[in-house]
Design an enzyme around this catalytic site. Structure first.
Site, PDB file in Angstrom:
ATOM      1  N   ALA A  64       0.866  -1.171   0.000  1.00 26.32           N
ATOM      2  CA  ALA A  64       0.000   0.000   0.000  1.00 26.32           C
ATOM      3  C   ALA A  64       0.909   1.228   0.000  1.00 26.32           C
ATOM      4  CB  ALA A  64      -0.871  -0.014   1.245  1.00 26.32           C
ATOM      5  N   GLY A 107       0.573  -4.860   0.878  1.00 28.01           N
ATOM      6  CA  GLY A 107      -0.601  -4.895   0.006  1.00 28.01           C
ATOM      7  C   GLY A 107      -0.326  -5.588  -1.320  1.00 28.01           C
ATOM      8  N   GLU A 110      -0.811  -9.079  -0.623  1.00 25.07           N
ATOM      9  CA  GLU A 110      -2.249  -9.258  -0.370  1.00 25.07           C
ATOM     10  C   GLU A 110      -3.052  -9.202  -1.670  1.00 25.07           C
ATOM     11  OE1 GLU A 110      -1.725  -6.188   2.675  1.00 25.07           O
ATOM     12  OE2 GLU A 110      -3.007  -7.400   3.963  1.00 25.07           O
ATOM     13  N   GLU A 130       4.477  -5.051   7.304  1.00 24.53           N
ATOM     14  CA  GLU A 130       3.769  -3.955   7.971  1.00 24.53           C
ATOM     15  C   GLU A 130       4.232  -3.739   9.406  1.00 24.53           C
ATOM     16  OE1 GLU A 130       2.339  -6.328   6.162  1.00 24.53           O
ATOM     17  OE2 GLU A 130       0.892  -5.438   4.775  1.00 24.53           O
TER      18      GLU A 130
HETATM   19  N1  CAA Z   1       4.649   3.199  -0.685  1.00 23.72           N
HETATM   20  C1  CAA Z   1       5.046   4.348  -1.235  1.00 23.72           C
HETATM   21  N2  CAA Z   1       6.179   4.479  -1.959  1.00 23.72           N
HETATM   22  C2  CAA Z   1       6.928   3.377  -2.098  1.00 23.72           C
HETATM   23  C3  CAA Z   1       6.581   2.145  -1.540  1.00 23.72           C
HETATM   24  C4  CAA Z   1       5.369   2.072  -0.795  1.00 23.72           C
HETATM   25  N3  CAA Z   1       4.904   0.937  -0.276  1.00 23.72           N
HETATM   26  N4  CAA Z   1       7.535   1.233  -1.839  1.00 23.72           N
HETATM   27  C5  CAA Z   1       8.454   1.889  -2.567  1.00 23.72           C
HETATM   28  N5  CAA Z   1       8.080   3.186  -2.734  1.00 23.72           N
HETATM   29  C6  CAA Z   1       8.814   4.232  -3.451  1.00 23.72           C
HETATM   30  C7  CAA Z   1      10.020   4.711  -2.661  1.00 23.72           C
HETATM   31  O1  CAA Z   1       9.647   5.633  -1.700  1.00 23.72           O
HETATM   32  C8  CAA Z   1      10.866   5.299  -3.773  1.00 23.72           C
HETATM   33  O2  CAA Z   1      10.354   6.562  -4.109  1.00 23.72           O
HETATM   34  P1  CAA Z   1      11.366   7.852  -4.202  1.00 23.72           P
HETATM   35  O3  CAA Z   1      12.220   7.506  -5.389  1.00 23.72           O
HETATM   36  O4  CAA Z   1      10.428   8.995  -4.444  1.00 23.72           O
HETATM   37  O5  CAA Z   1      12.120   7.888  -2.935  1.00 23.72           O
HETATM   38  C9  CAA Z   1      10.594   4.364  -4.953  1.00 23.72           C
HETATM   39  O6  CAA Z   1       9.349   3.710  -4.645  1.00 23.72           O
HETATM   40  C10 CAA Z   1      11.647   3.307  -5.132  1.00 23.72           C
HETATM   41  O7  CAA Z   1      11.801   2.615  -3.912  1.00 23.72           O
HETATM   42  P2  CAA Z   1      13.221   2.396  -3.192  1.00 23.72           P
HETATM   43  O8  CAA Z   1      14.158   3.496  -3.537  1.00 23.72           O
HETATM   44  O9  CAA Z   1      12.947   2.152  -1.743  1.00 23.72           O
HETATM   45  O10 CAA Z   1      13.706   1.041  -3.922  1.00 23.72           O
HETATM   46  P3  CAA Z   1      14.705  -0.053  -3.350  1.00 23.72           P
HETATM   47  O11 CAA Z   1      14.993  -0.967  -4.479  1.00 23.72           O
HETATM   48  O12 CAA Z   1      15.834   0.591  -2.626  1.00 23.72           O
HETATM   49  O13 CAA Z   1      13.847  -0.860  -2.214  1.00 23.72           O
HETATM   50  C11 CAA Z   1      11.887  -1.993  -1.380  1.00 23.72           C
HETATM   51  C12 CAA Z   1      12.742  -1.642  -2.615  1.00 23.72           C
HETATM   52  C13 CAA Z   1      12.677  -2.945  -0.461  1.00 23.72           C
HETATM   53  C14 CAA Z   1      10.638  -2.697  -1.879  1.00 23.72           C
HETATM   54  C15 CAA Z   1      11.525  -0.692  -0.598  1.00 23.72           C
HETATM   55  O14 CAA Z   1      11.014   0.252  -1.518  1.00 23.72           O
HETATM   56  C16 CAA Z   1      10.521  -0.891   0.497  1.00 23.72           C
HETATM   57  O15 CAA Z   1      10.861  -1.390   1.567  1.00 23.72           O
HETATM   58  N6  CAA Z   1       9.243  -0.477   0.255  1.00 23.72           N
HETATM   59  C17 CAA Z   1       8.202  -0.541   1.245  1.00 23.72           C
HETATM   60  C18 CAA Z   1       7.711  -1.965   1.459  1.00 23.72           C
HETATM   61  C19 CAA Z   1       6.615  -1.998   2.520  1.00 23.72           C
HETATM   62  O16 CAA Z   1       6.842  -1.675   3.675  1.00 23.72           O
HETATM   63  N7  CAA Z   1       5.398  -2.409   2.104  1.00 23.72           N
HETATM   64  C20 CAA Z   1       4.263  -2.465   2.997  1.00 23.72           C
HETATM   65  C21 CAA Z   1       3.481  -1.209   2.887  1.00 23.72           C
HETATM   66  S1  CAA Z   1       2.191  -1.111   4.110  1.00 23.72           S
HETATM   67  C22 CAA Z   1       0.965  -2.051   3.496  1.00 23.72           C
HETATM   68  O17 CAA Z   1       1.029  -2.613   2.443  1.00 23.72           O
HETATM   69  C23 CAA Z   1      -0.265  -2.140   4.393  1.00 23.72           C
HETATM   70  C24 CAA Z   1      -1.262  -3.166   3.995  1.00 23.72           C
HETATM   71  O18 CAA Z   1      -1.426  -4.176   4.601  1.00 23.72           O
HETATM   72  C25 CAA Z   1      -2.083  -3.001   2.829  1.00 23.72           C
END
Ligand code: CAA
Length: 256
Positions: A64, A107, A110, A130
């Site tokens: 998400a 998400g 999911e 999460e």
């Molecule tokens: N939401 C918003 N933006 C996101 C995102 C997310 N879930 N995942 C990645 N992005 C964005 C980053 O912020 C980044 O944007 P900027 O260039 O503007 O900074 C861009 O996508 C590229 O990401 P990274 O630079 O972080 O890429 P990476 O290769 O270094 O890392 C990754 C990849 C390990 C997937 C890392 O992006 C990450 O940890 N993302 C978040 C994963 C996460 O926590 N997901 C759960 C979200 S909560 C949820 O989903 C709740 C639910 O139950 C529905």
């Protein structure tokens, strides 16, 4: 026109590609609304027999949209019934296959689990991270993951936030098959064509019967299945399918 998803129909198969590469296909409200509204007409079309949902080679979806959520407070998410809109996607009746490459996190994992089958490529990484954000899965992860992989593996993923690679996901029954990265989508489309080539009523009802197994007792589920089985004898596709077998030819299903 949808902006964050791409929809391409070939014959009876609809390929849906998440298209927010700059955010690793993070699932914001717009993606949710586009999936819910844009796929509905295809779902109801008797000439569409299967959806394939995919992302990019790097990310199916990285979760998400954290940036969209971060400023919300309890009353915001409560009154919006935040994430409830995903039910419309989960409830599409036409079979949905997720073709997952790269990250399927939060998400994203999911969303894949809302589909009926998950195929993945060798690069796939599944996770429910999460807990690292101070929350828990909110799009069904604690429920669907547990039903798919069992309590122990689900707890391991949800409590530690660790990722599962493709081989682990296959072993855990989260995914049905693994394909090489460069053929994942083409191989998935071939399987989708096979599914879409069967009668739409029997396909939808087969899907609904399997889903019922997760929702109800064995006896109720068996009764449901039997009633559905009986009902299919009212279709032309049942007559055609059985006649084709006897006449040693390929069935020509009409979805009637
Ligand atoms: N939401 C918003 N933006 C996101 C995102 C997310 N879930 N995942 C990645 N992005 C964005 C980053 O912020 C980044 O944007 P900027 O260039 O503007 O900074 C861009 O996508 C590229 O990401 P990274 O630079 O972080 O890429 P990476 O290769 O270094 O890392 C990754 C990849 C390990 C997937 C890392 O992006 C990450 O940890 N993302 C978040 C994963 C996460 O926590 N997901 C759960 C979200 S909560 C949820 O989903 C709740 C639910 O139950 C529905």
């Amino acid at each position: 026109m949808p902006e964050l998803i791409k929809i391409e129909q070939t014959g009876r198969v609809v390929l849906v590609t998440l298209n927010r590469p700059e955010a690793l296909n993070a699932l914001n409200s717009q993606v949710m609304n586009e999936l819910a509204t844009e796929l509905k007409p295809y779902d109801r079309d008797p000439n569409v027999g299967c959806f394939v949902i995919t992302g990019s080679p790097k990310a199916f979806a990285a979760g998400a949209d954290i940036k969209e959520m971060s400023d919300k407070d309890y009353m915001d998410v409560f009154h919006e019934d935040f994430f409830a809109g995903w039910d419309a996607f989960a409830k599409l009746r036409t079979p949905k296959i997720a073709a997952v490459s790269g990250f399927a996190l939060g998400g994203g994992c999911e969303l894949a689990m809302m589909c009926d089958i998950i195929y993945c490529s060798e690069s796939a990484k599944f996770g429910q991270p999460e807990i690292k954000l101070g929350v828990i899965p909110g799009m069904g992860g604690s429920q669907r993951l547990t039903k798919l992989v069992g309590k122990v593996k689900s707890m391991d993923m949800i409590l530690t936030g660790k990722m599962m690679n493709a081989a682990e996901a296959l072993e855990a029954n989260l995914v049905a098959r693994i394909f090489p990265d460069d053929t994942l989508v083409s191989e998935t489309l071939k399987i989708a064509e096979t599914i879409a080539g069967f009668g739409k009523a029997s396909t939808l009802l087969a899907r609904e019967s399997v889903e019922r197994a997760l929702e109800t007792s064995l006896q109720e589920g068996i009764l449901f299945e039997r009633r559905v089985f009986h009902s299919l004898f009212a279709t032309e596709d049942q007559s055609e399918g059985m006649a084709a077998f006897t006449e040693k030819r390929k069935a020509a299903f009409k979805g009637r």
